[in-house]
Motif scaffolding. Structure first.
Motif, PDB file in Angstrom:
ATOM      1  N   ASP A 114      -4.359 -10.382  -4.022  1.00 35.62           N
ATOM      2  CA  ASP A 114      -4.427  -8.869  -4.451  1.00 35.62           C
ATOM      3  C   ASP A 114      -4.055  -7.857  -3.458  1.00 35.62           C
ATOM      4  O   ASP A 114      -4.871  -7.769  -2.544  1.00 35.62           O
ATOM      5  CB  ASP A 114      -6.053  -8.872  -4.866  1.00 35.62           C
ATOM      6  N   LEU A 115      -3.054  -7.169  -3.843  1.00 34.87           N
ATOM      7  CA  LEU A 115      -2.660  -6.012  -3.023  1.00 34.87           C
ATOM      8  C   LEU A 115      -3.633  -5.095  -2.546  1.00 34.87           C
ATOM      9  O   LEU A 115      -3.858  -4.723  -1.566  1.00 34.87           O
ATOM     10  CB  LEU A 115      -1.374  -5.315  -3.619  1.00 34.87           C
ATOM     11  N   ARG A 116      -4.885  -4.747  -3.369  1.00 39.71           N
ATOM     12  CA  ARG A 116      -5.814  -3.982  -3.209  1.00 39.71           C
ATOM     13  C   ARG A 116      -6.642  -4.262  -1.893  1.00 39.71           C
ATOM     14  O   ARG A 116      -7.401  -3.573  -1.502  1.00 39.71           O
ATOM     15  CB  ARG A 116      -6.559  -3.621  -4.219  1.00 39.71           C
ATOM     16  N   HIS A 117      -6.860  -5.527  -1.731  1.00 38.50           N
ATOM     17  CA  HIS A 117      -7.798  -6.102  -0.790  1.00 38.50           C
ATOM     18  C   HIS A 117      -7.186  -6.849   0.491  1.00 38.50           C
ATOM     19  O   HIS A 117      -6.317  -7.670   0.242  1.00 38.50           O
ATOM     20  CB  HIS A 117      -8.872  -6.835  -1.424  1.00 38.50           C
ATOM     21  N   PRO A 118      -7.676  -6.708   1.640  1.00 38.83           N
ATOM     22  CA  PRO A 118      -7.156  -7.847   2.625  1.00 38.83           C
ATOM     23  C   PRO A 118      -7.318  -9.298   2.023  1.00 38.83           C
ATOM     24  O   PRO A 118      -8.364  -9.494   1.319  1.00 38.83           O
ATOM     25  CB  PRO A 118      -8.097  -7.582   3.891  1.00 38.83           C
ATOM     26  N   PRO A 119      -6.465 -10.046   2.430  1.00 42.15           N
ATOM     27  CA  PRO A 119      -6.819 -11.499   2.145  1.00 42.15           C
ATOM     28  C   PRO A 119      -8.009 -12.105   2.429  1.00 42.15           C
ATOM     29  O   PRO A 119      -8.516 -11.837   3.463  1.00 42.15           O
ATOM     30  CB  PRO A 119      -5.391 -12.286   2.737  1.00 42.15           C
ATOM     31  N   ALA A 144      -0.168  -4.143  -7.976  1.00 39.16           N
ATOM     32  CA  ALA A 144       0.409  -2.809  -7.252  1.00 39.16           C
ATOM     33  C   ALA A 144       0.186  -1.511  -7.908  1.00 39.16           C
ATOM     34  O   ALA A 144       0.355  -0.633  -7.379  1.00 39.16           O
ATOM     35  CB  ALA A 144       1.668  -3.363  -7.000  1.00 39.16           C
ATOM     36  N   ASP A 145       0.195  -1.691  -9.446  1.00 41.50           N
ATOM     37  CA  ASP A 145      -0.059  -0.471  -9.863  1.00 41.50           C
ATOM     38  C   ASP A 145      -1.568   0.291  -9.918  1.00 41.50           C
ATOM     39  O   ASP A 145      -1.591   1.426 -10.089  1.00 41.50           O
ATOM     40  CB  ASP A 145       0.247  -0.465 -11.596  1.00 41.50           C
ATOM     41  N   LYS A 146      -2.280  -0.620  -9.350  1.00 45.94           N
ATOM     42  CA  LYS A 146      -3.695  -0.056  -8.850  1.00 45.94           C
ATOM     43  C   LYS A 146      -3.889   0.879  -7.563  1.00 45.94           C
ATOM     44  O   LYS A 146      -4.875   1.398  -7.482  1.00 45.94           O
ATOM     45  CB  LYS A 146      -4.554  -1.181  -9.073  1.00 45.94           C
ATOM     46  N   ILE A 147      -2.624   0.917  -6.765  1.00 47.98           N
ATOM     47  CA  ILE A 147      -3.027   1.584  -5.384  1.00 47.98           C
ATOM     48  C   ILE A 147      -1.800   2.598  -5.681  1.00 47.98           C
ATOM     49  O   ILE A 147      -0.565   2.395  -6.074  1.00 47.98           O
ATOM     50  CB  ILE A 147      -2.965   0.766  -4.291  1.00 47.98           C
ATOM     51  N   PRO A 148      -1.866   3.825  -4.708  1.00 47.62           N
ATOM     52  CA  PRO A 148      -0.866   4.702  -4.790  1.00 47.62           C
ATOM     53  C   PRO A 148       0.323   4.039  -3.812  1.00 47.62           C
ATOM     54  O   PRO A 148       0.037   3.466  -2.990  1.00 47.62           O
ATOM     55  CB  PRO A 148      -1.427   5.806  -3.965  1.00 47.62           C
ATOM     56  N   LYS A 149       1.584   4.522  -4.239  1.00 51.50           N
ATOM     57  CA  LYS A 149       2.745   3.928  -3.398  1.00 51.50           C
ATOM     58  C   LYS A 149       2.631   4.502  -2.047  1.00 51.50           C
ATOM     59  O   LYS A 149       3.181   3.500  -0.937  1.00 51.50           O
ATOM     60  CB  LYS A 149       4.132   4.645  -4.075  1.00 51.50           C
ATOM     61  N   SER A 150       2.076   5.357  -1.692  1.00 49.76           N
ATOM     62  CA  SER A 150       1.834   5.661  -0.209  1.00 49.76           C
ATOM     63  C   SER A 150       1.059   4.812   0.602  1.00 49.76           C
ATOM     64  O   SER A 150       1.364   4.612   2.037  1.00 49.76           O
ATOM     65  CB  SER A 150       1.224   7.148  -0.156  1.00 49.76           C
ATOM     66  N   LYS A 151       0.447   3.866  -0.098  1.00 49.14           N
ATOM     67  CA  LYS A 151      -0.260   3.059   0.774  1.00 49.14           C
ATOM     68  C   LYS A 151      -0.033   1.475   0.677  1.00 49.14           C
ATOM     69  O   LYS A 151      -0.341   0.611   1.341  1.00 49.14           O
ATOM     70  CB  LYS A 151      -1.728   2.891   0.293  1.00 49.14           C
ATOM     71  N   GLN A 153       2.900   0.080   2.274  1.00 50.05           N
ATOM     72  CA  GLN A 153       3.123  -0.325   3.278  1.00 50.05           C
ATOM     73  C   GLN A 153       2.093  -0.951   4.290  1.00 50.05           C
ATOM     74  O   GLN A 153       1.934  -1.850   4.916  1.00 50.05           O
ATOM     75  CB  GLN A 153       4.139   0.668   4.173  1.00 50.05           C
ATOM     76  N   LYS A 154       0.889  -0.031   4.356  1.00 51.96           N
ATOM     77  CA  LYS A 154      -0.284  -0.265   5.060  1.00 51.96           C
ATOM     78  C   LYS A 154      -0.857  -1.784   4.265  1.00 51.96           C
ATOM     79  O   LYS A 154      -1.248  -2.608   5.166  1.00 51.96           O
ATOM     80  CB  LYS A 154      -1.373   0.840   4.849  1.00 51.96           C
ATOM     81  N   HIS A 155      -0.881  -1.879   3.299  1.00 56.78           N
ATOM     82  CA  HIS A 155      -1.354  -2.893   2.652  1.00 56.78           C
ATOM     83  C   HIS A 155      -0.626  -4.125   2.773  1.00 56.78           C
ATOM     84  O   HIS A 155      -1.403  -5.272   2.897  1.00 56.78           O
ATOM     85  CB  HIS A 155      -1.565  -2.791   1.015  1.00 56.78           C
ATOM     86  N   LYS A 156       0.831  -3.967   2.828  1.00 59.69           N
ATOM     87  CA  LYS A 156       1.566  -4.971   3.048  1.00 59.69           C
ATOM     88  C   LYS A 156       1.276  -5.625   4.436  1.00 59.69           C
ATOM     89  O   LYS A 156       1.386  -6.756   4.525  1.00 59.69           O
ATOM     90  CB  LYS A 156       2.913  -4.731   3.021  1.00 59.69           C
ATOM     91  N   GLN A 157       1.275  -4.470   5.358  1.00 63.23           N
ATOM     92  CA  GLN A 157       1.194  -5.032   6.665  1.00 63.23           C
ATOM     93  C   GLN A 157      -0.051  -5.879   6.948  1.00 63.23           C
ATOM     94  O   GLN A 157      -0.121  -6.608   7.752  1.00 63.23           O
ATOM     95  CB  GLN A 157       1.093  -3.770   7.562  1.00 63.23           C
ATOM     96  N   ILE A 172       6.231  -9.825  -1.922  1.00 60.42           N
ATOM     97  CA  ILE A 172       6.774  -9.252  -3.139  1.00 60.42           C
ATOM     98  C   ILE A 172       5.536  -8.350  -3.834  1.00 60.42           C
ATOM     99  O   ILE A 172       4.285  -9.128  -4.045  1.00 60.42           O
ATOM    100  CB  ILE A 172       7.361 -10.008  -4.053  1.00 60.42           C
ATOM    101  N   LEU A 173       5.687  -7.104  -3.791  1.00 60.01           N
ATOM    102  CA  LEU A 173       4.696  -6.350  -4.665  1.00 60.01           C
ATOM    103  C   LEU A 173       4.674  -6.482  -5.992  1.00 60.01           C
ATOM    104  O   LEU A 173       6.054  -6.199  -6.544  1.00 60.01           O
ATOM    105  CB  LEU A 173       4.657  -4.724  -4.298  1.00 60.01           C
TER     106      LEU A 173
END
Length: 194
Positions: A114-119, A144-151, A153-157, A172-173
């Motif tokens: 889930d992109l919204r939360h750390p693993p 991925a639609d649940k968080i703003p695009k501006s975030k 990169q941070k979530h991917k990292q 892949i988002l």
């Protein structure tokens, strides 16, 4: 990828029930509420091929779906939220271990987080488990639609860091809501089908 055909085949509990044509298999793994059913339906252009459930943990067997009569999607039981007995969880564990350790047809694993939360701890354990068995892993970050695009990169990292992904490991988002990441996910999966 152009999907010309996608059908449910069998819910298997062991090798005796696995399909025997030798087609490549792409296993789909993830936490119980990560959006695995929605991912499969979106990827296969089908609204209700896999039923999405309000109750996480409904998948308790290896559900086989044949795609284009040439490969399988294998939906494996979700981990984490399922309200099941310890005995059932241990039985799943043995079934999955046998599948991941011994299944020759297994070409790659799509690991959904889930992109919204750390693993979660279980996400990390699953990734280590798959890597231990040497399977190529395509990590898909859902919702991925649940968080703003501006975030993004941070979530991917955070996901890369926590799962220990290398620079060239696919991450892949994805959104089943708007189809984001679908083409990219197919490109990654197709590279393991040839």
């Amino acid at each position: 990828m152009k999907i010309t055909q996608a059908d449910y085949v069998i819910s298997a509990v062991g090798p005796a029930q696995y399909p025997s044509e030798g087609f490549p298999e792409i296993a789909l793994s993830g936490r119980s509420n990560v959006g695995k059913s929605s991912f499969i339906n979106t990827m296969l252009n089908r609204r209700n091929l896999v039923r999405t459930s309000e109750k996480p943990g409904k998948t308790q067997k290896l559900n086989y779906f044949i795609v284009n009569r040439s490969f399988y999607f294998v939906d494996v039981p979700g981990y984490g939220y399922a309200k099941v007995s310890k005995k059932d969880r241990e039985a799943w564990g043995r079934m999955l271990e046998k599948y991941f350790a011994e299944r020759q047809e297994l070409s790659a694993v799509v690991h959904l987080v889930d992109l919204r939360h750390p693993p979660s701890k279980q996400d990390i354990q699953m990734h280590e488990f798959l890597t231990y068995y040497g399977h190529p892993v395509v990590t898909i970050a859902t919702k991925a639609d649940k968080i703003p695009k501006s975030k993004f990169q941070k979530h991917k990292q955070i996901i890369r860091r926590d799962l220990g992904l290398k620079t060239d490991d696919p991450l892949i988002l994805f959104s089943s809501f708007n189809g984001m990441g679908k083409e990219e996910a197919w490109r990654a999966i197709e590279s393991f089908l040839n």
